[in-house]
Design a protein around this motif. Structure first.
Motif, PDB file in Angstrom:
ATOM      1  N   GLU A   1       0.828  -1.202   0.000  1.00 38.31           N
ATOM      2  CA  GLU A   1       0.000   0.000   0.000  1.00 38.31           C
ATOM      3  C   GLU A   1       0.864   1.255   0.000  1.00 38.31           C
ATOM      4  N   ALA A   2       1.947   1.224   0.757  1.00 36.82           N
ATOM      5  CA  ALA A   2       2.852   2.385   0.786  1.00 36.82           C
ATOM      6  C   ALA A   2       3.525   2.581  -0.566  1.00 36.82           C
ATOM      7  N   GLN A   3       3.894   1.492  -1.209  1.00 30.30           N
ATOM      8  CA  GLN A   3       4.513   1.609  -2.527  1.00 30.30           C
ATOM      9  C   GLN A   3       3.516   2.147  -3.538  1.00 30.30           C
ATOM     10  N   SER A   4       2.256   1.717  -3.465  1.00 28.19           N
ATOM     11  CA  SER A   4       1.234   2.235  -4.353  1.00 28.19           C
ATOM     12  C   SER A   4       1.056   3.737  -4.138  1.00 28.19           C
ATOM     13  N   TYR A   5       1.083   4.176  -2.885  1.00 29.01           N
ATOM     14  CA  TYR A   5       0.956   5.602  -2.591  1.00 29.01           C
ATOM     15  C   TYR A   5       2.139   6.366  -3.180  1.00 29.01           C
ATOM     16  N   ARG A   6       3.344   5.803  -3.056  1.00 22.87           N
ATOM     17  CA  ARG A   6       4.530   6.463  -3.622  1.00 22.87           C
ATOM     18  C   ARG A   6       4.439   6.547  -5.135  1.00 22.87           C
ATOM     19  N   GLN A   7       3.939   5.505  -5.774  1.00 15.57           N
ATOM     20  CA  GLN A   7       3.786   5.531  -7.229  1.00 15.57           C
ATOM     21  C   GLN A   7       2.779   6.591  -7.652  1.00 15.57           C
ATOM     22  N   GLN A   8       1.672   6.678  -6.928  1.00 17.08           N
ATOM     23  CA  GLN A   8       0.681   7.699  -7.234  1.00 17.08           C
ATOM     24  C   GLN A   8       1.273   9.088  -7.057  1.00 17.08           C
ATOM     25  N   GLN A   9       2.036   9.276  -5.983  1.00 15.48           N
ATOM     26  CA  GLN A   9       2.634  10.577  -5.721  1.00 15.48           C
ATOM     27  C   GLN A   9       3.641  10.948  -6.821  1.00 15.48           C
ATOM     28  N   ARG A  10       4.456  10.005  -7.266  1.00 19.02           N
ATOM     29  CA  ARG A  10       5.408  10.276  -8.356  1.00 19.02           C
ATOM     30  C   ARG A  10       4.677  10.605  -9.650  1.00 19.02           C
ATOM     31  N   PHE A  11       3.573   9.916  -9.907  1.00 18.70           N
ATOM     32  CA  PHE A  11       2.801  10.171 -11.118  1.00 18.70           C
ATOM     33  C   PHE A  11       2.239  11.590 -11.117  1.00 18.70           C
ATOM     34  N   VAL A  12       1.702  12.020  -9.974  1.00 22.26           N
ATOM     35  CA  VAL A  12       1.174  13.372  -9.868  1.00 22.26           C
ATOM     36  C   VAL A  12       2.305  14.386  -9.989  1.00 22.26           C
ATOM     37  N   GLU A  13       3.455  14.110  -9.399  1.00 21.43           N
ATOM     38  CA  GLU A  13       4.596  15.026  -9.499  1.00 21.43           C
ATOM     39  C   GLU A  13       5.051  15.184 -10.945  1.00 21.43           C
ATOM     40  N   ARG A  14       5.097  14.092 -11.706  1.00 14.68           N
ATOM     41  CA  ARG A  14       5.480  14.189 -13.120  1.00 14.68           C
ATOM     42  C   ARG A  14       4.451  15.002 -13.905  1.00 14.68           C
ATOM     43  N   PHE A  15       3.168  14.781 -13.618  1.00 15.28           N
ATOM     44  CA  PHE A  15       2.117  15.554 -14.284  1.00 15.28           C
ATOM     45  C   PHE A  15       2.276  17.039 -13.968  1.00 15.28           C
ATOM     46  N   CYS A  16       2.536  17.360 -12.705  1.00 10.47           N
ATOM     47  CA  CYS A  16       2.669  18.761 -12.298  1.00 10.47           C
ATOM     48  C   CYS A  16       3.936  19.396 -12.874  1.00 10.47           C
ATOM     49  N   ALA A  17       4.968  18.612 -13.116  1.00  6.68           N
ATOM     50  CA  ALA A  17       6.170  19.157 -13.757  1.00  6.68           C
ATOM     51  C   ALA A  17       5.856  19.564 -15.194  1.00  6.68           C
ATOM     52  N   ARG A  18       4.987  18.806 -15.872  1.00 10.30           N
ATOM     53  CA  ARG A  18       4.599  19.141 -17.248  1.00 10.30           C
ATOM     54  C   ARG A  18       3.544  20.237 -17.299  1.00 10.30           C
TER      55      ARG A  18
ATOM     56  N   ASP B   1      -5.524  11.237  -0.193  1.00  9.08           N
ATOM     57  CA  ASP B   1      -5.773   9.812  -0.029  1.00  9.08           C
ATOM     58  C   ASP B   1      -6.103   9.203  -1.393  1.00  9.08           C
ATOM     59  N   ASN B   2      -6.425   7.941  -1.412  1.00  4.54           N
ATOM     60  CA  ASN B   2      -6.684   7.240  -2.672  1.00  4.54           C
ATOM     61  C   ASN B   2      -7.903   7.824  -3.390  1.00  4.54           C
ATOM     62  N   ARG B   3      -8.949   8.204  -2.642  1.00  6.94           N
ATOM     63  CA  ARG B   3     -10.138   8.783  -3.255  1.00  6.94           C
ATOM     64  C   ARG B   3      -9.810  10.097  -3.952  1.00  6.94           C
ATOM     65  N   ARG B   4      -8.992  10.933  -3.324  1.00  3.11           N
ATOM     66  CA  ARG B   4      -8.590  12.216  -3.916  1.00  3.11           C
ATOM     67  C   ARG B   4      -7.753  11.981  -5.172  1.00  3.11           C
ATOM     68  N   TYR B   5      -6.850  11.001  -5.104  1.00  2.00           N
ATOM     69  CA  TYR B   5      -6.025  10.692  -6.271  1.00  2.00           C
ATOM     70  C   TYR B   5      -6.883  10.197  -7.432  1.00  2.00           C
ATOM     71  N   GLN B   6      -7.838   9.313  -7.152  1.00  2.00           N
ATOM     72  CA  GLN B   6      -8.694   8.784  -8.216  1.00  2.00           C
ATOM     73  C   GLN B   6      -9.500   9.893  -8.868  1.00  2.00           C
ATOM     74  N   ARG B   7      -9.999  10.852  -8.095  1.00  2.00           N
ATOM     75  CA  ARG B   7     -10.740  11.977  -8.653  1.00  2.00           C
ATOM     76  C   ARG B   7      -9.829  12.847  -9.527  1.00  2.00           C
ATOM     77  N   TRP B   8      -8.616  13.103  -9.033  1.00  2.00           N
ATOM     78  CA  TRP B   8      -7.654  13.885  -9.820  1.00  2.00           C
ATOM     79  C   TRP B   8      -7.336  13.178 -11.134  1.00  2.00           C
ATOM     80  N   TYR B   9      -7.102  11.861 -11.066  1.00  2.00           N
ATOM     81  CA  TYR B   9      -6.763  11.091 -12.262  1.00  2.00           C
ATOM     82  C   TYR B   9      -7.896  11.153 -13.279  1.00  2.00           C
ATOM     83  N   ARG B  10      -9.119  10.986 -12.828  1.00  2.00           N
ATOM     84  CA  ARG B  10     -10.270  11.038 -13.726  1.00  2.00           C
ATOM     85  C   ARG B  10     -10.413  12.421 -14.361  1.00  2.00           C
ATOM     86  N   ASP B  11     -10.262  13.466 -13.561  1.00  2.00           N
ATOM     87  CA  ASP B  11     -10.476  14.819 -14.059  1.00  2.00           C
ATOM     88  C   ASP B  11      -9.361  15.310 -14.975  1.00  2.00           C
ATOM     89  N   ASN B  12      -8.127  14.922 -14.716  1.00  2.00           N
ATOM     90  CA  ASN B  12      -7.002  15.467 -15.477  1.00  2.00           C
ATOM     91  C   ASN B  12      -6.456  14.512 -16.512  1.00  2.00           C
TER      92      ASN B  12
END
Length: 141
Positions: A27-44, A62-73
């Motif tokens: 679960e922690a690794q999944s959170y880190r992967q999500q965080q890196r994905f958002v960081e790469r998106f924000c760099a672009r 949290d995971n719900r916030r990430y899923q909403r961000w992923y869907r919207d962006n």
């Protein structure tokens, strides 16, 4: 009897505690992967509103916030690319049809002159077979 029950319960407790410990790193690794994905998106996309929120309080995502961000962006980017591809294919088909109906950019009098001069003239492609090399050439009469 009591000894066997207590040893069974101890084994069950040990097994279930091992499962929860094993699930936490995934679960922690999944959170880190999500965080890196958002960081790469924000760099672009540094001006995105969600990126400002993410930089301000990334730990609260949290995971719900990430899923909403992923869907919207992120999914919106995919839809835009798909729409552009469909529009490009439609525009290309329309331009191709217009070019084909115009007769290839040469007049009918030119086609008549080329047909009179060359026996191997093809009016669809405006080419003829040259005697010297046996290759197709464009008629420029």
């Amino acid at each position: 009897m009591r000894r066997s029950i207590s040893s069974f319960l101890a084994a069950a407790l040990l097994a279930t505690s091992g499962l929860t410990v094993a699930a936490a790193p995934a679960e922690a690794q999944s959170y880190r992967q999500q965080q890196r994905f958002v960081e790469r998106f924000c760099a672009r996309n540094p001006g995105a509103r969600d990126c400002r929120e993410f930089r301000r309080d990334a730990r609260r995502w949290d995971n719900r916030r990430y899923q909403r961000w992923y869907r919207d962006n992120y999914r919106q980017d995919r839809r835009d690319a798909t729409t552009a591809a469909i529009f490009g294919l439609a525009a290309g088909a329309a331009l191709g049809a217009a070019a084909a109906s115009s007769g290839g950019g040469y007049s009918s009098s030119q086609a008549q002159r080329c047909a009179a001069r060359y026996r191997t003239y093809d009016p669809r492609t405006n080419t003829y077979v040259a005697n010297s090399a046996g290759e197709r050439r464009v008629c420029r009469l």
